[in-house]
Each structure stands twice: as structure tokens, then as C-alpha cells.
Design an enzyme around this catalytic site. Structure first.
Site, mmCIF file in Angstrom:
data_model
loop_
_atom_site.group_PDB
_atom_site.id
_atom_site.type_symbol
_atom_site.label_atom_id
_atom_site.label_comp_id
_atom_site.label_asym_id
_atom_site.label_seq_id
_atom_site.Cartn_x
_atom_site.Cartn_y
_atom_site.Cartn_z
ATOM 1 N N LYS A 22 0.836 -1.216 0.000
ATOM 2 C CA LYS A 22 0.000 0.000 0.000
ATOM 3 C C LYS A 22 0.865 1.259 0.000
ATOM 4 O O LYS A 22 0.672 2.167 -0.804
ATOM 5 C CB LYS A 22 -0.899 0.007 1.249
ATOM 6 C CG LYS A 22 -1.549 1.357 1.526
ATOM 7 C CD LYS A 22 -2.497 1.319 2.699
ATOM 8 C CE LYS A 22 -1.897 1.560 4.048
ATOM 9 N NZ LYS A 22 -1.631 2.965 4.387
ATOM 10 N N ASN A 23 1.807 1.314 0.935
ATOM 11 C CA ASN A 23 2.542 2.563 1.124
ATOM 12 C C ASN A 23 3.595 2.821 0.055
ATOM 13 O O ASN A 23 4.173 3.910 -0.001
ATOM 14 C CB ASN A 23 3.149 2.611 2.532
ATOM 15 C CG ASN A 23 2.060 2.760 3.586
ATOM 16 O OD1 ASN A 23 0.911 3.086 3.257
ATOM 17 N ND2 ASN A 23 2.411 2.513 4.844
ATOM 18 N N CYS A 116 -5.625 7.848 9.660
ATOM 19 C CA CYS A 116 -5.944 7.059 10.854
ATOM 20 C C CYS A 116 -5.862 7.926 12.107
ATOM 21 O O CYS A 116 -5.118 8.904 12.146
ATOM 22 C CB CYS A 116 -4.944 5.924 10.996
ATOM 23 S SG CYS A 116 -5.130 4.631 9.779
ATOM 24 N N ARG A 121 -0.592 14.161 13.543
ATOM 25 C CA ARG A 121 -0.244 14.073 12.132
ATOM 26 C C ARG A 121 -0.315 15.418 11.391
ATOM 27 O O ARG A 121 -1.063 15.582 10.419
ATOM 28 C CB ARG A 121 -1.078 13.001 11.434
ATOM 29 C CG ARG A 121 -0.996 11.676 12.162
ATOM 30 C CD ARG A 121 -1.576 10.546 11.391
ATOM 31 N NE ARG A 121 -0.637 10.030 10.406
ATOM 32 C CZ ARG A 121 -0.954 9.076 9.537
ATOM 33 N NH1 ARG A 121 -2.150 8.578 9.518
ATOM 34 N NH2 ARG A 121 -0.054 8.632 8.688
ATOM 35 N N ASP A 305 3.954 0.534 12.358
ATOM 36 C CA ASP A 305 2.763 -0.144 11.823
ATOM 37 C C ASP A 305 2.639 -1.583 12.340
ATOM 38 O O ASP A 305 1.577 -2.195 12.210
ATOM 39 C CB ASP A 305 2.797 -0.154 10.287
ATOM 40 C CG ASP A 305 2.669 1.246 9.712
ATOM 41 O OD1 ASP A 305 2.283 2.169 10.450
ATOM 42 O OD2 ASP A 305 2.973 1.422 8.525
ATOM 43 N N ARG A 398 -8.755 -0.767 4.122
ATOM 44 C CA ARG A 398 -7.890 0.296 3.589
ATOM 45 C C ARG A 398 -6.538 -0.266 3.161
ATOM 46 O O ARG A 398 -5.898 0.291 2.270
ATOM 47 C CB ARG A 398 -7.642 1.372 4.652
ATOM 48 C CG ARG A 398 -8.868 2.179 5.000
ATOM 49 C CD ARG A 398 -8.524 3.221 6.005
ATOM 50 N NE ARG A 398 -7.496 4.109 5.445
ATOM 51 C CZ ARG A 398 -7.099 5.229 5.999
ATOM 52 N NH1 ARG A 398 -7.627 5.619 7.134
ATOM 53 N NH2 ARG A 398 -6.178 5.964 5.437
HETATM 54 C C1 EPZ Z 1 3.688 7.001 6.712
HETATM 55 O O1 EPZ Z 1 2.849 7.986 7.291
HETATM 56 C C2 EPZ Z 1 2.813 5.787 6.491
HETATM 57 N N1 EPZ Z 1 1.723 6.141 5.594
HETATM 58 C C3 EPZ Z 1 2.282 5.274 7.817
HETATM 59 O O2 EPZ Z 1 1.576 4.064 7.558
HETATM 60 C C4 EPZ Z 1 3.461 4.953 8.737
HETATM 61 O O3 EPZ Z 1 2.955 4.585 10.004
HETATM 62 C C5 EPZ Z 1 4.364 6.181 8.879
HETATM 63 O O4 EPZ Z 1 4.773 6.654 7.564
HETATM 64 C C6 EPZ Z 1 5.617 5.904 9.701
HETATM 65 O O5 EPZ Z 1 6.342 4.867 9.109
HETATM 66 C C7 EPZ Z 1 1.897 6.094 4.287
HETATM 67 O O6 EPZ Z 1 2.971 5.803 3.773
HETATM 68 C C8 EPZ Z 1 0.719 6.378 3.435
HETATM 69 P P1 EPZ Z 1 5.519 10.430 8.904
HETATM 70 P P2 EPZ Z 1 3.313 9.526 7.352
HETATM 71 O O7 EPZ Z 1 5.384 11.711 8.182
HETATM 72 O O8 EPZ Z 1 4.064 9.841 6.128
HETATM 73 C C9 EPZ Z 1 5.327 13.632 12.493
HETATM 74 C C10 EPZ Z 1 -0.225 2.532 7.762
HETATM 75 O O9 EPZ Z 1 -0.772 1.955 8.717
HETATM 76 N N2 EPZ Z 1 5.147 14.657 11.451
HETATM 77 O O10 EPZ Z 1 6.771 9.630 8.692
HETATM 78 O O11 EPZ Z 1 2.110 10.314 7.675
HETATM 79 C C11 EPZ Z 1 4.116 12.701 12.557
HETATM 80 O O12 EPZ Z 1 3.074 13.269 13.320
HETATM 81 C C12 EPZ Z 1 0.178 3.990 7.890
HETATM 82 O O13 EPZ Z 1 -0.029 2.011 6.672
HETATM 83 C C13 EPZ Z 1 5.093 15.991 11.833
HETATM 84 O O14 EPZ Z 1 5.186 16.337 13.011
HETATM 85 O O15 EPZ Z 1 4.257 9.482 8.606
HETATM 86 C C14 EPZ Z 1 4.719 11.460 13.173
HETATM 87 O O16 EPZ Z 1 4.797 11.600 14.546
HETATM 88 C C15 EPZ Z 1 -0.344 4.674 9.065
HETATM 89 N N3 EPZ Z 1 4.918 16.939 10.861
HETATM 90 C C16 EPZ Z 1 6.140 11.437 12.590
HETATM 91 O O17 EPZ Z 1 6.392 12.765 12.142
HETATM 92 C C17 EPZ Z 1 4.819 16.613 9.524
HETATM 93 O O18 EPZ Z 1 4.670 17.518 8.691
HETATM 94 C C18 EPZ Z 1 6.334 10.487 11.408
HETATM 95 O O19 EPZ Z 1 5.315 10.683 10.460
HETATM 96 C C19 EPZ Z 1 4.898 15.252 9.162
HETATM 97 C C20 EPZ Z 1 5.065 14.291 10.148
#
Ligand code: EPZ
Length: 417
Positions: A22-23, A116, A121, A305, A398
């Protein structure tokens, strides 16, 4: 309706083929928007997030077909610069369309993305990085417009590793004028897939798989055929299932190299793992060991995850396990649900859970609140004595093509209703 019924309590035996990731598929679909040509994406999973991304691409003017596991995206004619609607609010990865739209037409108006319920986020890291590339952001309530007269390469150092922000900047940078250097880029395998897709399409990207990416923008991209790698989290879900329930299963096509941290923990719990080119063979004992301490980390550490699926497996392990969630601040929604099934879990703040193994879980009605937590409840259902009903199946859909089909391949009595 919208539920999964499981009659659990038996060990798992059999083999199941692992679907496409998916990702990886979602950002690759967004990247196809950069290419004024036709792309074929093979092994593209048939899941609702992919379907929603397809609808978003179609709303921008792409012609998209998803037949069996192959998706064709024709992005020769783009008609709009607004990415709106329920699919944006409901799906976090819609944010990658921002970088793609900026790269393709220099402008995008978007609703703020949803996703989610696993934490705040925010998208500040995405927006700040794009600002450094000459993008102006105009925020309104619930939506924003991003505009770049001239998208320009920049040196960008991320304050924390973010998968989505790294993807967005890559998408903008391949079309920008000049060189972009990304420091502290996310190294997840899904970033590698996106970079490989773009490189095959003609982009120039160095450092793939490492923390520093160097992208020479402005190269003309052309249509390609690309195969999405297998989903490490789906494979990990079935790995955790057999750890929890015991048995002997084969995960066909599992992405072994991406799963090292999970396989190490599986061995610590007591499973016997054999790997081959075809996949992963797992023999798990009914009596398993607790793991003293596991924390979630960015790749190659143990993935966030997989935290809920591991929690389910550990509910009946011998001893005390401690899980620490370091990526998201609200990812323990299943604790209360597992407790209803008889698990002994103490949550310490929002980041730590202490699990004392019990003899067995007991089936009951539980409610999924997000994707991986939902899958973890199905794992618990496969482990539990009696019948478990997992409500809110749509969250699981999803990310899992057909979780019931996969579990039936492993001998589990499971059906939707
Ligand atoms: C990706 O989400 C994945 N989603 C998530 O998978 C996965 O859990 C996550 O990466 C971590 O590996 C997809 O690829 C579609 P991040 P993403 O930006 O990109 C903070 C699943 O179950 N942050 O790496 O949203 C954020 O809040 C899903 O398949 C900010 O503060 O994750 C988090 O604490 C759920 N500001 C951390 O960084 C920002 O602008 C990492 O988030 C962006 C992120």
C-alpha cells in the site's frame, strides 16, 4: 455488516501470497501524475486507499484503469488544480498529490488530509520544505493553496524523519530547476520504491536508500511499467498471527530484506525462521517467550505499523513485555479492546504499554478504530478461544486486499458478515 467473524484458538497451517505494498503504491500513483504519458503499475493492491487515490487522480483528469492487479495511469491531460473531497480528508497519503501537482502544474489547492486516528499528524514539515523550494502557501480554514512560479532546487534538512514529507519533496524536486539535497530523508523501503519508479522514468536521483538524497531536477520523464514490491506490513501481520496462535506457515513473496527487525523479534519470541528466495517459512510454538522491551523506530528499526500486531501476539506470551511507541503519540487504541478479550495490559502514558502474558484470550465483540489496530484485533481473534467479531471492517480494507482469504489460506475459520 461491516464485521469480520473469527472462530479462533487453533494453530495456523498453510501458505499465503503477500500482496503489493500500500505505502509504495500510493506515492507511485501520485508520481505518475508527473509523467505526461502512460504508466503501468503492476502488483498494485486492490484496497480501498488505492481506490480512493484512483478517484482523486481521475478528479484531476487522469484516465485510470485497475484490472486484476495492474493499474494503468494516463496523465497526458490534466484538467484541474484542486484536490478536494472526502477522499482527501479520509486519507493521509492524499498529501503526496501536493508535491506531484506542484511538479506538474506549479499549483495545488487541497483540503487538509485526514488519515488514521493515531496521532496529530500535522503537515508542517511538508509545507516548510516546499517553502524552501519557492512555494508560497496560502492557508484557509480546512484547505490551502500552494503555488510556485518557479520551483527551485534547495538544500533541505528535515527536523525529523518523515515518510510523507520526504515523498512530497522528492516529487517536487524531480521537476524543479536545479539540484535539491535532502538531509535526514526517510529511508523506508517505500521511499526507495518511489525513487526507483522515478529513476526508471528518467529522473536523476542519487543516494537512494540513504539519509541524503541528491536530486537533479528538470529531466523529462517518460511512461514506464513498474512492479510494486510486496507489502512488508501485511507479511508482518501474518508473521505475528502465527507467533500468537502457533503453527507452521509460509509467507510467499514476503520482502525478507525489509523485515529483518520483525524476524529478529519473531526469533526472540521463539519462532524458527527459514528464509529462501521464495519467501519466509515460520514454525512457531504454542508456548512463546515475552520480549522484555521493544520500541518502534524509523526504518530499519521495528516499524510503528507493526506495534499493534505485535501487541496482540504478546498477550499470551510467557512473562512481561514492554512496548514503547516512539513515532505516533496515540497508537494504543487496541489496548481496551484486547483487555475485553482477557489480555492483561497496563498503559503507561500515551507511549508505553506493559503486557503480562495470560493463558489464553477469549473471543468477544471488539471494534477496530484504525487500520493496523483493526488487523491486530483479527490476529487476537485467531488466537482467542471461541468467536470474535471485529466491527468496522472498512478500516482493515484500507490496507488488506482480502484479509479473510489470506487467513483461510492459513486454515482459520473466518468470514465477513
Ligand atoms: C507514513 O505515514 C505511512 N503512511 C504510515 O503508515 C506509517 O505509520 C508512517 O509513515 C511511519 O512509518 C503512508 O505511507 C501512506 P511520517 P506519514 O510523516 O508519512 C510527524 C499505515 O498503517 N510529522 O513519517 O504520515 C508525525 O506526526 C500507515 O499504513 C510531523 O510532526 O508518517 C509522526 O509523529 C499509518 N509533521 C512522525 O512525524 C509533519 O509535517 C512520522 O510521520 C509530518 C510528520
Amino acid at each position: 455488516m461491516d464485521a469480520i467473524h473469527i472462530r479462533g484458538g487453533n494453530a495456523l497451517f498453510g501458505e499465503t501470497k503477500i500482496q503489493g505494498s500500500k505505502n509504495a503504491a500510493l506515492p507511485v500513483m501520485a508520481a505518475a501524475l508527473l509523467i505526461e504519458d502512460v504508466c503501468m503499475i503492476e502488483n498494485c493492491p486492490r484496497i480501498s486507499d488505492v481506490h480512493h487515490m484512483q478517484e482523486l487522480l481521475e478528479s484531476i483528469g487522469c484516465k485510470v484503469r485497475h484490472t486484476n492487479s495492474t493499474m494503468t495511469i494516463d496523465a497526458r491531460n490534466i484538467s484541474q488544480d484542486t484536490v478536494a473531497g472526502e477522499n482527501v480528508k479520509g486519507m493521509r497519503s492524499s498529501i503526496t498529490l501536493l508535491g506531484a501537482m506542484l511538479g506538474r502544474v506549479g499549483e495545488a489547492t487541497m483540503d487538509y488530509p485526514g488519515g488514521c486516528v493515531i496521532g496529530e499528524r500535522p503537515i508542517d514539515i511538508h509545507l516548510n520544505a516546499l517553502r524552501r523550494m519557492g512555494v508560497a502557501i496560502y492557508e484557509k480554514e480546512g484547505s490551502f493553496t500552494a503555488r510556485a512560479k518557479n520551483l527551485e532546487g534547495a538544500v533541505i534538512s528535515f527536523p525529523t524523519s518523515s515518510v510523507g514529507a520526504t515523498e512530497n519533496v522528492i516529487l517536487a524536486a524531480v521537476m524543479a530547476k536545479g539540484v535539491t539535497v535532502l538531509q535526514n530523508a526517510a529511508k523506508e523501503p517505500e521511499i526507495v520504491a518511489l525513487c526507483e519508479f522515478l529513476r526508471e522514468a528518467g529522473a536523476v536521483i542519487e543516494g537512494i536508500g540513504g539519509p541524503v538524497l541528491i536530486i537533479q531536477g528538470g529531466h523529462k520523464l517518460h511512461g514506464i511499467c513498474y512492479r510494486i514490491p510486496a507489502d512488508r506490513i501485511v507479511a508482518g501481520t501474518y508473521l505475528m498471527s502465527v507467533l500468537g496462535a502457533g503453527g507452521h506457515i509460509f509467507l510467499e513473496g514476503a520482502p525478507i530484506a525489509q523485515m529483518r527487525s520483525m524476524l529478529r523479534i519473531a526469533e526472540d519470541i521463539g519462532a524458527e525462521i527459514t528464509i529462501s528466495r521464495e519467501g519466509i517459512n515460520v514454525i512457531a510454538q504454542e508456548h512463546k517467550r515475552a520480549v522484555p522491551y521493544v520500541k518502534t523506530e524509523v526504518y530499519p528499526g521495528f516499524p510503528t505499523d507493526m506495534q499493534s500486531p505485535l501487541m496482540s501476539a504478546l498477550t499470551t506470551a510467557h512473562g512481561v513485555s514492554v512496548l514503547e511507541e516512539t513515532i505516533f503519540e496515540d497508537r494504543f487504541h487496541i489496548v481496551e479492546q484486547l483487555k475485553k478479550m482477557g489480555a492483561h495490559i497496563e498503559q503507561k502514558g500515551r507511549r508505553q504499554a506493559v503486557i503480562r502474558g495470560v493463558e489464553s484470550l477469549l473471543g468477544c465483540e471488539v471494534t477496530a478504530q484504525e487500520l493496523r489496530g483493526g488487523a491486530a484485533l483479527v490476529i487476537a481473534g485467531a488466537m482467542a478461544l471461541g468467536e470474535t467479531i471485529v466491527r468496522n471492517r472498512h478500516f482493515i480494507e484500507r490496507g488488506y486486499e482480502d484479509i479473510c482469504r489470506d487467513y483461510r489460506n492459513l486454515g482459520v475459520n473466518i468470514y465477513t458478515a
